[in-house]
Design a protein around this motif. Structure first.
Motif, PDB file in Angstrom:
ATOM      1  N   ASN A 173      -0.760  -9.055  -5.629  1.00 35.83           N
ATOM      2  CA  ASN A 173      -2.215  -9.197  -5.523  1.00 35.83           C
ATOM      3  C   ASN A 173      -2.884  -8.602  -6.752  1.00 35.83           C
ATOM      4  OD1 ASN A 173      -2.862  -6.273  -4.971  1.00 35.83           O
ATOM      5  ND2 ASN A 173      -1.615  -6.691  -3.152  1.00 35.83           N
ATOM      6  N   ASN A 174      -4.173  -8.922  -6.911  1.00 31.60           N
ATOM      7  CA  ASN A 174      -4.907  -8.527  -8.112  1.00 31.60           C
ATOM      8  C   ASN A 174      -5.060  -7.018  -8.250  1.00 31.60           C
ATOM      9  OD1 ASN A 174      -5.244 -11.205  -8.846  1.00 31.60           O
ATOM     10  ND2 ASN A 174      -7.262 -11.405  -7.874  1.00 31.60           N
ATOM     11  N   GLU A 175      -5.000  -6.299  -7.140  1.00 29.59           N
ATOM     12  CA  GLU A 175      -5.161  -4.842  -7.198  1.00 29.59           C
ATOM     13  C   GLU A 175      -4.003  -4.167  -7.927  1.00 29.59           C
ATOM     14  OE1 GLU A 175      -5.745  -6.656  -4.440  1.00 29.59           O
ATOM     15  OE2 GLU A 175      -7.936  -6.463  -4.598  1.00 29.59           O
ATOM     16  N   LYS A 176      -2.888  -4.879  -8.074  1.00 35.28           N
ATOM     17  CA  LYS A 176      -1.715  -4.287  -8.706  1.00 35.28           C
ATOM     18  C   LYS A 176      -1.577  -4.646 -10.190  1.00 35.28           C
ATOM     19  CE  LYS A 176       0.941  -4.059  -4.398  1.00 35.28           C
ATOM     20  NZ  LYS A 176       2.216  -4.374  -3.724  1.00 35.28           N
ATOM     21  N   GLU A 178      -3.427  -3.938 -12.851  1.00 26.91           N
ATOM     22  CA  GLU A 178      -3.655  -2.847 -13.800  1.00 26.91           C
ATOM     23  C   GLU A 178      -2.451  -1.927 -13.909  1.00 26.91           C
ATOM     24  OE1 GLU A 178      -6.764   0.848 -14.671  1.00 26.91           O
ATOM     25  OE2 GLU A 178      -7.110  -0.505 -12.976  1.00 26.91           O
ATOM     26  N   THR A 190       0.049 -13.188 -10.770  1.00 21.09           N
ATOM     27  CA  THR A 190      -0.143 -12.834  -9.367  1.00 21.09           C
ATOM     28  C   THR A 190       0.406 -13.950  -8.501  1.00 21.09           C
ATOM     29  OG1 THR A 190      -2.153 -11.623  -9.937  1.00 21.09           O
ATOM     30  CG2 THR A 190      -1.815 -12.158  -7.625  1.00 21.09           C
ATOM     31  N   ARG A 313       1.566  -2.927   0.197  1.00 23.59           N
ATOM     32  CA  ARG A 313       0.278  -2.609  -0.415  1.00 23.59           C
ATOM     33  C   ARG A 313       0.364  -1.408  -1.342  1.00 23.59           C
ATOM     34  NH1 ARG A 313      -1.423  -3.560   4.966  1.00 23.59           N
ATOM     35  NH2 ARG A 313      -1.558  -1.318   5.319  1.00 23.59           N
ATOM     36  N   ILE A 315       1.624   1.172  -4.405  1.00 20.84           N
ATOM     37  CA  ILE A 315       1.952   1.092  -5.823  1.00 20.84           C
ATOM     38  C   ILE A 315       2.744   2.334  -6.189  1.00 20.84           C
ATOM     39  CG2 ILE A 315       1.014   1.090  -8.174  1.00 20.84           C
ATOM     40  CD1 ILE A 315      -1.422  -0.395  -7.109  1.00 20.84           C
ATOM     41  N   GLU A 336      -5.241  10.058  -7.552  1.00 17.66           N
ATOM     42  CA  GLU A 336      -6.461   9.913  -6.793  1.00 17.66           C
ATOM     43  C   GLU A 336      -7.124  11.267  -6.541  1.00 17.66           C
ATOM     44  OE1 GLU A 336      -5.245   8.002  -3.249  1.00 17.66           O
ATOM     45  OE2 GLU A 336      -5.034   6.025  -4.151  1.00 17.66           O
TER      46      GLU A 336
END
Length: 347
Positions: A173-176, A178, A190, A313, A315, A336
């Motif tokens: 997915n696009n969140e990964k 970067e 993707t 989900r 990383i 984080e």
């Protein structure tokens, strides 16, 4: 001591904390107080009952971690009480203490923290095996890296860059995207399990890649085959996701090679283990190889760690922490945390 015990195979809920007797070292064994534990897909296979090896119930899962030696057995000369150590394969690592053959433990340099070591051993050695012996990456070579934002994928991508090769990372997915780019991927696509081969061929001007590092199982196998160039290598190292049905080798195109790399074949002797881990530690020490911790969990929350891992989900690497060895923000990635808390979490 507190340990995770599986008394029946099944979902994450079968991972339960129990009190077990403290282990005692036998001949050429040591006891280690565990500081950090690596979570691997092998552990999921152990829990569900289809992993090779340790499946006799009841059992304590886990194979990877880092900690401090607290007792040594007879004829142990390479380690002593107080030594910091790490390991990539010792059954029963989901525990406050483990007993292990001294030969399976690697002395941990003072400037490599327990978290980094527990996140590096299994997946770092797997990545090392893939880029050095499974297929020798170097200048002019291009690799397709599946699950490029996962623990192995991030390390493989960094190593490809260090060795002068190029990589195309596939993420779900696009969140990964970067994360894969930050690790050094030259391009990121993707895709779930289908359609990526055409993108790879477009990016390589129809030539295909020299090697596909595929830890995603049967769902991506034939796509990886299609993405290879002539005499390319498919390194298939993730059969636990979805077992591959028997294939007819005459269906394989372009004179490609298919291999099933096993990390133990990369470190068949203790000297191999020490040499390969030294390379990993040297890269980390130089800042050339970074271990991304994607989640921290107490030992009692091992079930949640497994749920998060299987959700696809996450990383980077997931870690468990027994007892009160250090202060951690469980369930959160280190990057984080605010800077001050980040420093304290690694203290």
């Amino acid at each position: 001591m507190q340990s995770i015990v599986i008394r029946e195979h099944g979902g994450p809920e079968v991972l339960r904390v129990e009190a077990l007797p403290d282990p005692k070292p036998s001949y050429k064994e040591v006891v280690v107080n565990v500081a950090a534990i690596g979570v691997n897909y092998m552990d999921v296979g152990t829990r569900e009952g289809y992993a090779r090896g340790n499946t006799t119930l009841p059992l304590t899962p886990g194979v990877e971690g880092a900690g401090t030696v607290i007792a040594v057995g007879a004829d142990v000369t390479c380690l002593k009480v107080g030594d910091r150590v790490a390991w990539y394969f010792v059954w029963g690592s989901y525990s406050e203490q483990i007993v292990a053959p001294a030969s399976a433990l690697v002395p941990l340099p003072d400037d490599i923290d327990f978290e980094t070591a527990a996140g590096l051993m299994m997946q770092g050695l797997t990545a090392s095996h893939l880029v050095f012996e499974t297929f020798a990456i170097g200048p002019g070579k291009t690799a397709l890296v599946h699950s490029a934002a996962g623990g192995v994928g991030l390390l493989v991508t960094q190593m490809i860059k260090l060795l002068g090769g190029r990589s195309i990372g596939r993420v779900s997915n696009n969140e990964k995207i970067e994360a894969a780019q930050s690790a050094g991927a030259n391009a990121v696509i993707t895709s779930t399990a289908q359609g990526f081969a055409d993108e790879v061929l477009l990016l390589t001007e129809g030539e295909g890649v020299n090697v596909a590092y595929d830890g995603s199982g049967a769902t991506t196998f034939w796509g990886s085959v299609a993405a290879l160039g002539y005499h390319g290598v498919l390194a298939y190292y993730g059969p636990l996701f979805a077992p591959l049905k028997p294939i007819d080798v005459t269906d394989l195109p372009k004179s490609i090679h298919v291999t099933y790399p096993i990390v133990m074949h990369h470190v068949r002797t203790r000297s191999d283990l020490l040499r390969r881990t030294k390379q990993l530690f040297d890269w980390v020490r130089a800042g050339d190889l970074k271990v991304k911790i994607g989640g921290r969990y107490s030992l009692a929350d091992a079930a949640q760690a497994h749920r998060d891992l299987q959700s696809r989900r996450t990383i980077g690497k997931l870690l468990l922490f027994p007892g009160d060895h250090e202060r951690h923000e469980f369930g959160r990635a280190n990057d984080e945390l605010p800077p001050r808390d980040r420093k304290e979490a690694n203290a």
